[in-house]
Write an enzyme that holds these catalytic residues in place. Structure first.
Site, PDB file in Angstrom:
ATOM      1  N   GLU A 261       0.815  -1.209   0.000  1.00 51.02           N
ATOM      2  CA  GLU A 261       0.000   0.000   0.000  1.00 51.02           C
ATOM      3  C   GLU A 261       0.858   1.273   0.000  1.00 51.02           C
ATOM      4  O   GLU A 261       1.779   1.408   0.819  1.00 51.02           O
ATOM      5  CB  GLU A 261      -0.933  -0.018   1.217  1.00 51.02           C
ATOM      6  CG  GLU A 261      -1.820   1.205   1.355  1.00 51.02           C
ATOM      7  CD  GLU A 261      -2.727   1.436   0.160  1.00 51.02           C
ATOM      8  OE1 GLU A 261      -3.290   0.454  -0.364  1.00 51.02           O
ATOM      9  OE2 GLU A 261      -2.865   2.602  -0.262  1.00 51.02           O
ATOM     10  N   THR A 305      -6.275   2.665  -5.300  1.00 52.14           N
ATOM     11  CA  THR A 305      -6.102   1.219  -5.154  1.00 52.14           C
ATOM     12  C   THR A 305      -6.937   0.448  -6.176  1.00 52.14           C
ATOM     13  O   THR A 305      -6.469  -0.532  -6.770  1.00 52.14           O
ATOM     14  CB  THR A 305      -6.506   0.760  -3.743  1.00 52.14           C
ATOM     15  OG1 THR A 305      -5.626   1.338  -2.797  1.00 52.14           O
ATOM     16  CG2 THR A 305      -6.424  -0.747  -3.610  1.00 52.14           C
ATOM     17  N   HIS A 421      -0.959   3.565   4.823  1.00 60.10           N
ATOM     18  CA  HIS A 421      -1.930   4.373   4.084  1.00 60.10           C
ATOM     19  C   HIS A 421      -2.029   5.741   4.741  1.00 60.10           C
ATOM     20  O   HIS A 421      -1.959   5.844   5.960  1.00 60.10           O
ATOM     21  CB  HIS A 421      -3.298   3.671   4.111  1.00 60.10           C
ATOM     22  CG  HIS A 421      -4.307   4.273   3.170  1.00 60.10           C
ATOM     23  ND1 HIS A 421      -4.892   5.497   3.390  1.00 60.10           N
ATOM     24  CD2 HIS A 421      -4.830   3.806   2.005  1.00 60.10           C
ATOM     25  CE1 HIS A 421      -5.731   5.759   2.394  1.00 60.10           C
ATOM     26  NE2 HIS A 421      -5.713   4.747   1.538  1.00 60.10           N
ATOM     27  N   ASP A 480       1.107   0.225  -5.022  1.00 66.17           N
ATOM     28  CA  ASP A 480      -0.103   0.525  -5.816  1.00 66.17           C
ATOM     29  C   ASP A 480      -0.150   1.951  -6.350  1.00 66.17           C
ATOM     30  O   ASP A 480      -0.634   2.200  -7.442  1.00 66.17           O
ATOM     31  CB  ASP A 480      -1.389   0.182  -5.044  1.00 66.17           C
ATOM     32  CG  ASP A 480      -1.608   1.004  -3.777  1.00 66.17           C
ATOM     33  OD1 ASP A 480      -0.627   1.568  -3.248  1.00 66.17           O
ATOM     34  OD2 ASP A 480      -2.764   1.060  -3.308  1.00 66.17           O
ATOM     35  N   HIS A 481       0.356   2.902  -5.586  1.00 66.61           N
ATOM     36  CA  HIS A 481       0.346   4.302  -6.030  1.00 66.61           C
ATOM     37  C   HIS A 481       1.205   5.133  -5.089  1.00 66.61           C
ATOM     38  O   HIS A 481       1.720   4.618  -4.104  1.00 66.61           O
ATOM     39  CB  HIS A 481      -1.079   4.860  -6.084  1.00 66.61           C
ATOM     40  CG  HIS A 481      -1.887   4.591  -4.841  1.00 66.61           C
ATOM     41  ND1 HIS A 481      -1.680   5.248  -3.654  1.00 66.61           N
ATOM     42  CD2 HIS A 481      -2.871   3.695  -4.597  1.00 66.61           C
ATOM     43  CE1 HIS A 481      -2.518   4.790  -2.739  1.00 66.61           C
ATOM     44  NE2 HIS A 481      -3.251   3.827  -3.274  1.00 66.61           N
TER      45      HIS A 481
HETATM   46  C1  GP9 Z   1      -9.154   0.244   1.428  1.00 67.60           C
HETATM   47  C2  GP9 Z   1      -7.921   0.430   0.645  1.00 67.60           C
HETATM   48  C3  GP9 Z   1      -7.590   1.876   0.388  1.00 67.60           C
HETATM   49  O1  GP9 Z   1      -9.795  -0.972   1.358  1.00 67.60           O
HETATM   50  O2  GP9 Z   1      -7.690  -0.448  -0.339  1.00 67.60           O
HETATM   51  O3  GP9 Z   1      -7.747   2.331  -0.891  1.00 67.60           O
HETATM   52  P1  GP9 Z   1      -7.014   3.661  -1.401  1.00 67.60           P
HETATM   53  O4  GP9 Z   1      -7.475   4.802  -0.535  1.00 67.60           O
HETATM   54  O5  GP9 Z   1      -5.541   3.439  -1.250  1.00 67.60           O
HETATM   55  O6  GP9 Z   1      -7.404   3.839  -2.812  1.00 67.60           O
HETATM   56 MN    MN Z   2      -4.007   2.215  -2.059  1.00 66.27          MN
END
Ligand code: GP9
Ligand code: MN
Length: 684
Positions: A261, A305, A421, A480-481
Site C-alpha cells: 500500500e 487502489t 496508508h 499501488d500508487h
Molecule cells: C481500502 C484500501 C484503500 O480498502 O484499499 O484504498 P485507497 O485509498 O488506497 O485507494
Molecule cells: Mn491504495
C-alpha cells in the site's frame, strides 16, 4: 403539562402536525437502523452528527409532498410513501446482513443474483427486531384508525408546502457541504456505498446510485460489437510478442501478489534515523532471484487502489473519473487474472483486512472470477487489531496463513496490505523508527508505517521459507500508487535532499516497486520503463499462458519490443527519452524542459501523445461500453458471477471439502499456522 399535551394533540390533529409526527418517527427509526442494523463505521463527532442529520432532508422532501395534496389524499400519500421507504430500508437491512453492502439498481435489475442468493435464505437471516422499521407506520395507522388523531381536510396555505420543500433543499445543502468537507471526493471518487449512506443517508444514496446506473447503462446500451472490432484490430496491429526466454518459467507455481500500500520506489534503500527504512524489501529487491524494475510507474487516477487492481489484473486502465470497480465492476464482463488462471487449474483468492464493500470489491471480484475473498469478516477482530482502513499488516498477514494453507494448489493469492496508508498513523508500540523531520505532518509518519509494512513482509517471507512454500511459489510485489502527493513538494524536497521539487521530479516520483521473486529465477535490476498496465501480460508469459488473443493494453516488460511509453491517467507520459507534464516536455535523462522543439522532435512527441490518448480512450470505451461482453478470447470461458459467493459459511464449507486437494495442510500433514512468527505486540 396537561395543557402542553392538549396543545400537542391539537397540533397532530392538523395536517402539518401529522406530517411532523410522521417525519420524526421515520427519522428516529432510521437512526436506530443506522446504529443497530448496519456497520457504517461512524467515527468522530462530525460523522456522528451527519449520520443523525442525514435522514432528515430526504424525508422532509418526500413526505412533504403530501402537503401539496388536498384533503384525505395527503394522508394516503403519506402512508404510502412511508411504507415504500420503510420497505426499502427493510430490504437493505436484510441484504446488508448477507453482503455487508447496500442494494444497487444494478443488482435489482441485473443478474438476478440478489434473488438467487438472498431468496433462499431470507427466512434464515431475518431477525424479529428488523420489523421495528415498520413500527412507526403501525403507530400512525392505529392513531388514525382509532381517531385518536383526526384527519384534517382543511386547505393549507400554498406557501407551507413550498417552505417545507425549501427547508429540505437547504438542509441537504448543509449536509452535502459538511460531508464533502469531512470526506473530499465523496461523490466523484465513489469509494464505497457505506460511505454515501453514512454521510448522505439511504435515500440520497438510492438516488445517487440510480442516476449513476442510468448514466452508465445508457452508454452500454448504445455500444455494440462493431465497437469491439475496432479495438481488437488496434490490439492486433500493436501486439508485442513476449520474451520467449521467460515463457513458462513459473508454470504451475503458486502465485502471490503482494500489494504494498502507497509504497513508492524512493523508499528502496532509503535511510533515515541511521537505518534502512525497509530492509526486508530492500533485500528482496537486490536478491539474485528477484527481477526488480527501477523504472516502473503507477498509473492510477481517482480510483487509486481500485485502479491499480484493475490494471494489474485486467491490463485495462482506470477511468478518467471515479473508480471503474465501483461503476462497472458489478455489471461488466471481464477477462481477469483470477479467471484466466482459474481456468488453468488455479484456486484464486484475494485477502484484505477491510470491509468487503470498499471499492465494490465484493461484487467486482465475482466478475473477475475470484474463488475466495477473505475480507475483514474472515478475521478475528479486536479493537487494537485495526488502524486506519483496516487490520494492521502484521496481524493481517499472519491471520491470512490459516486460509492460504487451505487453498488447493496451485493458487493465485493476492494480499492487500493497508497500514501504510495516508495519514500514516501508527500506535507507539508498533513504531520502530523516528518520524522524519520535514515538519509536514502527513509526510513525517510515512517512514514509520512503511517500516511496519516492511517488517510484516519480512515475517511473511520467513513463513514461506519455513514451510517450504518459497520453493513452489512466485511472489510478486508492487506498490499501488504514490504515498506522498504533489501537495507536499517542500517536504519531499527535504526528504530527498533536493533544493527543489518540480513537475518533472514529481512525474519521476510516481515510480513504485515492481518485483518478481522466485527460486531459480534469473534476477537483477531491469531498467525498462513500464507500469501497472504491463503486469498481466508479463505474468501470463512467466506462467506460460498465451496472451495473444486477449484484449490488454500493456505488454510483457521483458519483451524486446516492449513499448516503454508509460501513460498516466491524465494523458501525461514518461518514456526513457521524454517526460510530458501538462503542456511541458522534459528530457527524461537530465530533467531539463525542452525549450526549442525541433520538427523531428515534434513529430516524435505528437506520435507519443497520440498513442497515449488513443490507448486511454480505447480502454475507456471498453470499460464504459462493457465491450468485452462481445468477445471471448480463444480458450477462455466467460465468467458467471452467480457461481461465486463470499459468504463466510459458504467459503468455510467449500474449503473443508477441498482440504485434501493438494493444500499446504495436506502436503505437510499439519497446519502451518504455528510456524508463522510475528512480533506483533497485539498478539502477545
Ligand atoms: C481500502 C484500501 C484503500 O480498502 O484499499 O484504498 P485507497 O485509498 O488506497 O485507494
Ligand atoms: Mn491504495
Amino acid at each position: 403539562m396537561k395543557n402542553f399535551y392538549q396543545k400537542l394533540k391539537g397540533f397532530f390533529n392538523t395536517k402539518l402536525g401529522f406530517l411532523v409526527l410522521a417525519i420524526v418517527l421515520f427519522w428516529v427509526k432510521t437512526v436506530y437502523a443506522y446504529y443497530n442494523k448496519f456497520n457504517l463505521g461512524i467515527e468522530g463527532s462530525m460523522q456522528g452528527f451527519l449520520a443523525i442529520l442525514n435522514p432528515l432532508p430526504t424525508t422532509i422532501l418526500l413526505f412533504g409532498i403530501a402537503m401539496y395534496m388536498k384533503g384525505r389524499k395527503s394522508y394516503v400519500y403519506l402512508m404510502i410513501i412511508d411504507l415504500i421507504t420503510s420497505t426499502w430500508l427493510f430490504s437493505n437491512i436484510l441484504y446488508y446482513r448477507e453482503f455487508s453492502d447496500f442494494l444497487t439498481m444494478t443488482l435489482i435489475k441485473g443478474s438476478g443474483s440478489v434473488g438467487n442468493n438472498l431468496g433462499k435464505s431470507i427466512v434464515g437471516i431475518i431477525e424479529p427486531t428488523d420489523f421495528l422499521v415498520f413500527l412507526d407506520i403501525i403507530i400512525l395507522v392505529i392513531l388514525l384508525a382509532t381517531h385518536f388523531i383526526k384527519v384534517d381536510v382543511k386547505k393549507l396555505n400554498w406557501k407551507i408546502p413550498v417552505i417545507i420543500s425549501s427547508i429540505s433543499v437547504l438542509l441537504f445543502g448543509v449536509n452535502l457541504t459538511l460531508a464533502q468537507l469531512d470526506r473530499p471526493g465523496l461523490l466523484t471518487r465513489t469509494f464505497d456505498n457505506n460511505y454515501i449512506v453514512k454521510y448522505l443517508g439511504l435515500n440520497s444514496y438510492t438516488v445517487y446510485d440510480a442516476v449513476k446506473t442510468a448514466k452508465t447503462q445508457a452508454v452500454k446500451a448504445n455500444a455494440d460489437s462493431s465497437d469491439l472490432k475496432s479495438v481488437k484490430s488496434y490490439m492486433d496491429a500493436n501486439y508485442v510478442a513476449p520474451n520467449v526466454e521467460y515463457t513458462g518459467v513459473a508454470k504451475g507455481k503458486n502465485v502471490f501478489i503482494i500489494h504494498l500500500e502507497s509504497f513508492q520506489q524512493f523508499l528502496i534503500d532509503f535511510k533515515w534515523d541511521g537505518q534502512e527504512v525497509t530492509p526486508n524489501i530492500n533485500a528482496l529487491y537486490h536478491n539474485q532471484n528477484t527481477l526488480s524494475f527501477d523504472n516502473f510507474f503507477h498509473q492510477v487516477g481517482q480510483g487509486k487502489t481500485a485502479d491499480a487492481e484493475l490494471m494489474l489484473e485486467n491490463s485495462l486502465f482506470g477511468l478518467p473519473e471515479g473508480s471503474a470497480m465501483v461503476t462497472d465492476g458489478t455489471t461488466n464482463t471481464f477477462q481477469a487474472a483470477p479467471a484466466i488462471l482459474g481456468q488453468q487449474g488455479y484456486t484464486s483468492a484475494s485477502f484484505h483486512g477491510d470491509v468487503p464493500s470498499f471499492w465494490n470489491r465484493d461484487n467486482t471480484y465475482k466478475s473477475w472470477g475470484y474463488d475466495y475473498f477473505f475480507s475483514s469478516e474472515y478475521y478475528k477482530e479486536k479493537e487494537d487489531y485495526n488502524i486506519g482502513y483496516g487490520m494492521k499488516d502484521k496481524i493481517f498477514m499472519k491471520d491470512s496463513a490459516q486460509y492460504i494453507e487451505q487453498l488447493p494448489q496451485p493458487f493465485y493469492a493476492k494480499l492487500i496490505t493497508v497500514t501504510n496508508h495516508y495519514p500514516y498513523l501508527l500506535d507507539k508500540q508498533n513504531q520502530s523508527i523516528a518520524p522524519t523531520d520535514t515538519g509536514d505532518e502527513t509526510v513525517d509518519g510515512y517512514v514509520q508505517t512503511a517500516k511496519y509494512l516492511d517488517q510484516s513482509i519480512g515475517e511473511f517471507m520467513t513463513w514461506l521459507k519455513d514451510t517450504g512454500m518459497d520453493k513452489k511459489s512466485m511472489v510478486v510485489f508492487y506498490g499501488d500508487h504514490y504515498g506522498i502527493s504533489a501537495n507536499h513538494k517542500k517536504a519531499v524536497a527535504k526528504l530527498l535532499g533536493k533544493d527543489e521539487f518540480n513537475d518533472f521530479d514529481n512525474a519521476q516520483f510516481q515510480k513504485v516497486p515492481f518485483m518478481i521473486h522466485m527460486d531459480g529465477l534469473k534476477g537483477g535490476v531491469n531498467h525498462t520503463y513500464g507500469g501497472e498496465i504491463d503486469v498481466l501480460p508479463t505474468l501470463m508469459n512467466l506462467l506460460g499462458i498465451n496472451d495473444k488473443d486477449y484484449i490488454q493494453f500493456g505488454s510483457d516488460l521483458l519483451a524486446k519490443d516492449h513499448s516503454q511509453t508509460v501513460a498516466f491517467r491524465n494523458g501525461d507520459f514518461v518514456t526513457p527519452k521524454y517526460t510530458k507534464v501538462g503542456s511541458t516536455y522534459y528530457n527524461t535523462k537530465n530533467g531539463k524542459p525542452l525549450k526549442k522543439i525541433s520538427k523531428v522532435q515534434e513529430t516524435e512527441l505528437d506520435k507519443l501523445s497520440n498513442s497515449v490518448t488513443t490507448e486511454l480512450s480505447l480502454s475507456d470505451k471498453i470499460v464504459k461500453g462493457d465491450l468485452l461482453r462481445f468477445y471471448t478470447p480463444k480458450g477462455f470461458k466467460k465468467v458467471d458471477k452467480k457461481d461465486y459467493s463470499y459468504k463466510k459459511s459458504k467459503a468455510d464449507a467449500k474449503l473443508k471439502k477441498t482440504i485434501k486437494q493438494n493444500t499446504m495442510i495436506e502436503e505437510l500433514g499439519k497446519s502451518t499456522v504455528d510456524l508463522y512468527k510475528t512480533d506483533a505486540p497485539e498478539l502477545k
